[in-house]
Scaffold this active site. Structure first.
Site, short mmCIF file in Angstrom:
data_model
loop_
_atom_site.label_atom_id
_atom_site.label_comp_id
_atom_site.label_asym_id
_atom_site.label_seq_id
_atom_site.Cartn_x
_atom_site.Cartn_y
_atom_site.Cartn_z
N SER A 119 -1.96 -37.18 -33.24
CA SER A 119 -2.38 -37.92 -32.22
C SER A 119 -1.74 -39.59 -32.44
CB SER A 119 -3.83 -38.25 -31.73
OG SER A 119 -4.33 -36.96 -31.27
N HIS A 140 3.82 -33.65 -29.88
CA HIS A 140 2.36 -34.10 -29.46
C HIS A 140 2.00 -33.38 -28.16
CE1 HIS A 140 -0.74 -37.35 -28.45
NE2 HIS A 140 -1.16 -36.45 -28.82
N GLU A 152 4.82 -35.09 -25.95
CA GLU A 152 5.44 -36.33 -26.36
C GLU A 152 6.28 -35.82 -27.70
OE1 GLU A 152 2.22 -39.07 -27.44
OE2 GLU A 152 3.41 -40.78 -26.55
N ASN A 190 -1.32 -42.50 -26.66
CA ASN A 190 -2.65 -42.77 -27.09
C ASN A 190 -2.73 -44.46 -27.48
OD1 ASN A 190 -4.20 -40.51 -26.87
ND2 ASN A 190 -3.12 -39.55 -28.82
C1 LIG Z 1 -5.89 -37.31 -27.67
C2 LIG Z 1 -4.79 -37.12 -27.79
O1 LIG Z 1 -3.63 -37.07 -28.58
C3 LIG Z 1 -3.94 -36.59 -26.29
C4 LIG Z 1 -4.62 -36.06 -25.25
O2 LIG Z 1 -4.50 -35.06 -25.15
S1 LIG Z 1 -5.48 -37.08 -24.34
C5 LIG Z 1 -6.34 -35.85 -23.06
C6 LIG Z 1 -5.23 -35.44 -22.13
N1 LIG Z 1 -5.86 -34.72 -21.05
C7 LIG Z 1 -6.47 -35.09 -20.01
O3 LIG Z 1 -6.45 -36.45 -19.61
C8 LIG Z 1 -7.15 -34.20 -19.09
C9 LIG Z 1 -7.96 -34.67 -17.88
N2 LIG Z 1 -8.68 -33.86 -17.36
C10 LIG Z 1 -8.18 -32.95 -16.49
O4 LIG Z 1 -6.93 -32.80 -16.34
C11 LIG Z 1 -9.02 -31.84 -15.87
O5 LIG Z 1 -10.29 -32.45 -15.72
C12 LIG Z 1 -9.18 -30.60 -16.67
C13 LIG Z 1 -7.86 -29.93 -16.71
C14 LIG Z 1 -9.33 -30.67 -18.15
C15 LIG Z 1 -10.08 -29.62 -16.09
O6 LIG Z 1 -9.93 -29.50 -14.65
P1 LIG Z 1 -11.17 -29.62 -13.40
O7 LIG Z 1 -10.23 -29.25 -12.02
O8 LIG Z 1 -11.84 -30.65 -13.67
O9 LIG Z 1 -11.66 -28.17 -13.93
P2 LIG Z 1 -11.41 -26.74 -13.96
O10 LIG Z 1 -11.54 -26.38 -12.38
O11 LIG Z 1 -12.62 -26.14 -14.63
O12 LIG Z 1 -10.11 -26.35 -14.53
C16 LIG Z 1 -8.90 -26.50 -13.72
C17 LIG Z 1 -7.97 -25.63 -14.49
O13 LIG Z 1 -7.69 -26.03 -16.00
C18 LIG Z 1 -8.16 -24.54 -16.89
N3 LIG Z 1 -8.95 -25.14 -17.98
C19 LIG Z 1 -9.79 -26.18 -18.09
N4 LIG Z 1 -10.00 -26.20 -19.34
C20 LIG Z 1 -9.19 -25.50 -20.02
C21 LIG Z 1 -9.17 -25.10 -21.47
N5 LIG Z 1 -9.74 -26.03 -22.50
N6 LIG Z 1 -8.12 -24.27 -21.67
C22 LIG Z 1 -7.22 -23.75 -20.81
N7 LIG Z 1 -7.63 -23.80 -19.53
C23 LIG Z 1 -8.52 -24.77 -19.21
C24 LIG Z 1 -9.19 -23.98 -15.79
O14 LIG Z 1 -9.18 -22.66 -16.20
C25 LIG Z 1 -8.40 -24.30 -14.21
O15 LIG Z 1 -7.74 -23.23 -14.26
P3 LIG Z 1 -7.33 -22.59 -12.75
O16 LIG Z 1 -7.40 -23.77 -11.71
O17 LIG Z 1 -6.07 -22.30 -12.84
O18 LIG Z 1 -8.41 -21.72 -12.43
N1 LIG Z 2 -8.56 -33.24 -29.33
C1 LIG Z 2 -7.32 -33.70 -28.60
O1 LIG Z 2 -7.30 -33.99 -27.25
C2 LIG Z 2 -6.02 -33.83 -29.21
C3 LIG Z 2 -5.95 -33.71 -30.58
N2 LIG Z 2 -4.65 -33.92 -31.12
C4 LIG Z 2 -4.55 -33.89 -32.30
O2 LIG Z 2 -4.36 -32.38 -32.86
C5 LIG Z 2 -4.81 -32.27 -34.17
C6 LIG Z 2 -6.26 -31.36 -34.12
O3 LIG Z 2 -7.03 -31.82 -33.34
P1 LIG Z 2 -8.09 -30.81 -32.72
O4 LIG Z 2 -7.64 -29.47 -32.34
O5 LIG Z 2 -8.82 -31.52 -31.48
O6 LIG Z 2 -9.35 -30.83 -33.99
P2 LIG Z 2 -10.28 -29.67 -34.08
O7 LIG Z 2 -11.33 -30.53 -34.67
O8 LIG Z 2 -10.66 -28.78 -32.97
O9 LIG Z 2 -9.41 -28.74 -35.28
C7 LIG Z 2 -9.02 -29.03 -36.24
C8 LIG Z 2 -8.59 -27.91 -37.26
O10 LIG Z 2 -7.87 -28.27 -38.39
C9 LIG Z 2 -8.43 -27.39 -39.24
N3 LIG Z 2 -8.20 -27.89 -40.46
C10 LIG Z 2 -8.53 -28.90 -41.41
N4 LIG Z 2 -7.84 -28.94 -42.59
C11 LIG Z 2 -6.96 -28.12 -42.48
C12 LIG Z 2 -5.84 -27.57 -43.40
N5 LIG Z 2 -5.92 -28.15 -44.70
N6 LIG Z 2 -5.47 -26.37 -43.21
C13 LIG Z 2 -5.38 -25.88 -41.94
N7 LIG Z 2 -6.37 -25.98 -41.23
C14 LIG Z 2 -7.11 -27.31 -41.36
C15 LIG Z 2 -9.97 -27.39 -39.12
O11 LIG Z 2 -10.47 -26.53 -40.00
C16 LIG Z 2 -10.12 -27.27 -37.61
O12 LIG Z 2 -10.22 -25.99 -37.32
C17 LIG Z 2 -5.24 -33.65 -34.63
O13 LIG Z 2 -4.09 -34.11 -35.28
C18 LIG Z 2 -5.53 -34.46 -33.13
O14 LIG Z 2 -5.42 -35.83 -33.39
C19 LIG Z 2 -3.44 -34.20 -30.19
C20 LIG Z 2 -3.58 -33.89 -28.94
C21 LIG Z 2 -4.81 -34.00 -28.31
#
Ligand SMILES: CC(=O)CC(=O)SCCNC(=O)CCNC(=O)[C@H](O)C(C)(C)COP(=O)(O)OP(=O)(O)OC[C@H]1O[C@@H](n2cnc3c(N)ncnc32)[C@H](O)[C@@H]1OP(=O)(O)O
Ligand SMILES: NC(=O)C1=CN([C@@H]2O[C@H](COP(=O)(O)OP(=O)(O)OC[C@H]3O[C@@H](n4cnc5c(N)ncnc54)[C@H](O)[C@@H]3O)[C@@H](O)[C@H]2O)C=CC1
Length: 283
Positions: A119, A140, A152, A190
């Site tokens: 991330s 990403h 990304e 991010n």
């Molecule tokens: C941290 C990082 O490095 C980068 C990141 O990823 S940051 C996070 C980026 N993601 C976001 O910002 C997500 C923001 N949230 C959303 O877009 C929506 O709330 C959401 C898609 C998560 C859920 O949508 P919602 O309309 O509130 O709920 P819900 O109706 O239950 O889900 C919508 C669809 O997504 C699917 N879905 C929800 N969670 C899911 C999951 N974990 N896996 C697979 N499918 C999923 C549902 O099955 C549903 O599918 P259908 O419409 O086709 O039936």
């Molecule tokens: N959570 C999010 O929304 C997002 C996360 N990411 C990135 O994806 C990566 C994974 O995040 P998540 O799936 O959310 O975390 P998570 O905590 O759900 O899963 C991480 C997994 O990695 C495993 N792991 C740790 N050390 C390991 C090793 N040496 N070999 C093999 N597996 C190992 C752990 O046992 C765990 O199952 C991180 O780098 C995170 O920053 C990227 C986009 C979105």
């Protein structure tokens, strides 16, 4: 090199989502984690999502079985010797990722691209752990992977054009829309998202609003699909903190300081949905 077998390191929420989309695109997948129970949890999650697709008439039961049949599980990194492309999606922790890349460099065939779903950690630092920095790239995905359209793609300084094109084309094959970002901490996604989430935690910390109020403001006031605190719970508060630390350490700019309340939650083991408690409780 033709990509037939796709390796995924980490079977957590991102790893199993990536394994699912890769298998749905027709590739054979090896999904690896450190413990059998972790890979099994990953397979269970994929099975649950695919079963929902069958119930909704989006795929047949035979197609679901075929996708699951293309996913093999592994608890030995050495299994990646068979992979033609690898994405690492292990915990957001530099030493863990560095060790994985050092080992993958020894295990994987020459020419295999080693990508990271990190991330925030600069790709150049990860690439420097290997003797093939030209083959290391950021790929990403966004959470939840099967739903979110973006990938990304991040080049390190040494990433070759061929590695970039292969990764870009693979994202398209997975049904995603790639966007290129330069190699700075947090990339684009991010760099923008996490300071907003961190500020939402500061609002809670300073008593500006309760979690429900903070999230309602951003959902109904800004049309975000979910509020920042609910989104932090989805991402994982450990991952959010790790990203803020990378931004803060990478830019040495106080605007990226993680909120003390975020740290406190992580230290208490309140990591969000994955532990059943974060800013909200989950059963
Ligand atoms: C941290 C990082 O490095 C980068 C990141 O990823 S940051 C996070 C980026 N993601 C976001 O910002 C997500 C923001 N949230 C959303 O877009 C929506 O709330 C959401 C898609 C998560 C859920 O949508 P919602 O309309 O509130 O709920 P819900 O109706 O239950 O889900 C919508 C669809 O997504 C699917 N879905 C929800 N969670 C899911 C999951 N974990 N896996 C697979 N499918 C999923 C549902 O099955 C549903 O599918 P259908 O419409 O086709 O039936
Ligand atoms: N959570 C999010 O929304 C997002 C996360 N990411 C990135 O994806 C990566 C994974 O995040 P998540 O799936 O959310 O975390 P998570 O905590 O759900 O899963 C991480 C997994 O990695 C495993 N792991 C740790 N050390 C390991 C090793 N040496 N070999 C093999 N597996 C190992 C752990 O046992 C765990 O199952 C991180 O780098 C995170 O920053 C990227 C986009 C979105």
């Amino acid at each position: 090199m033709e990509i037939k077998t796709f390796g995924v390191i980490g079977a957590g929420q991102m790893g199993n989502g990536i394994a699912q989309v890769a298998a749905m695109s027709g590739l054979n997948v090896i999904m690896n984690d450190i413990k059998e129970e972790f890979v099994q949890r990953g397979v269970e999650n994929i099975t649950r999502i695919l079963s929902k697709n069958v119930d909704k008439g989006r795929m047949t039961a035979e197609e679901k079985d075929a996708v699951l049949g293309r996913i093999r599980t592994s608890v030995a990194l050495a299994d990646m010797a068979e992979a033609d492309f690898v994405v690492e999606a292990a915990t957001e922790n530099e030493p863990i990722k560095f060790k994985i890349f050092q080992d993958l460099d020894e295990i994987c065939k020459p020419g295999v691209i080693l990508s990271s779903n990190t991330s925030s950690i600069p790709i150049g630092r990860i690439a420097a752990q290997t003797k093939r920095p030209d083959k290391v790239i950021g790929m990403h995905f966004m959470n939840p992977v099967p739903v979110m359209k973006l990938v990304e793609v991040i080049r390190g300084l040494a990433t070759s054009d061929e590695t970039f094109t292969t990764t870009w084309d693979l994202s398209v094959k997975f049904g995603k829309t790639p966007a290129e970002a330069s190699d700075f901490p947090g990339f684009i996604a991010n760099r923008i998202l996490l300071p907003m989430i961190n500020e939402a935690v500061y609002c809670l910390y300073h008593g500006v609003g309760e979690p429900e109020a903070i999230d309602t403001v951003m959902k109904l006031g800004m049309n975000h699909p979910m509020g920042p605190l609910a989104l932090a719970d989805l991402i994982g508060l450990d991952t959010c903190l790790a990203i803020m630390e990378t931004l803060y350490n990478g830019f040495k700019d106080s605007k990226y300081r993680p909120c003390p309340l975020l740290r406190k939650y992580v230290e208490a083991g309140w990591l969000g949905r994955k532990t059943g408690r974060g800013f909200y409780e989950y059963k």
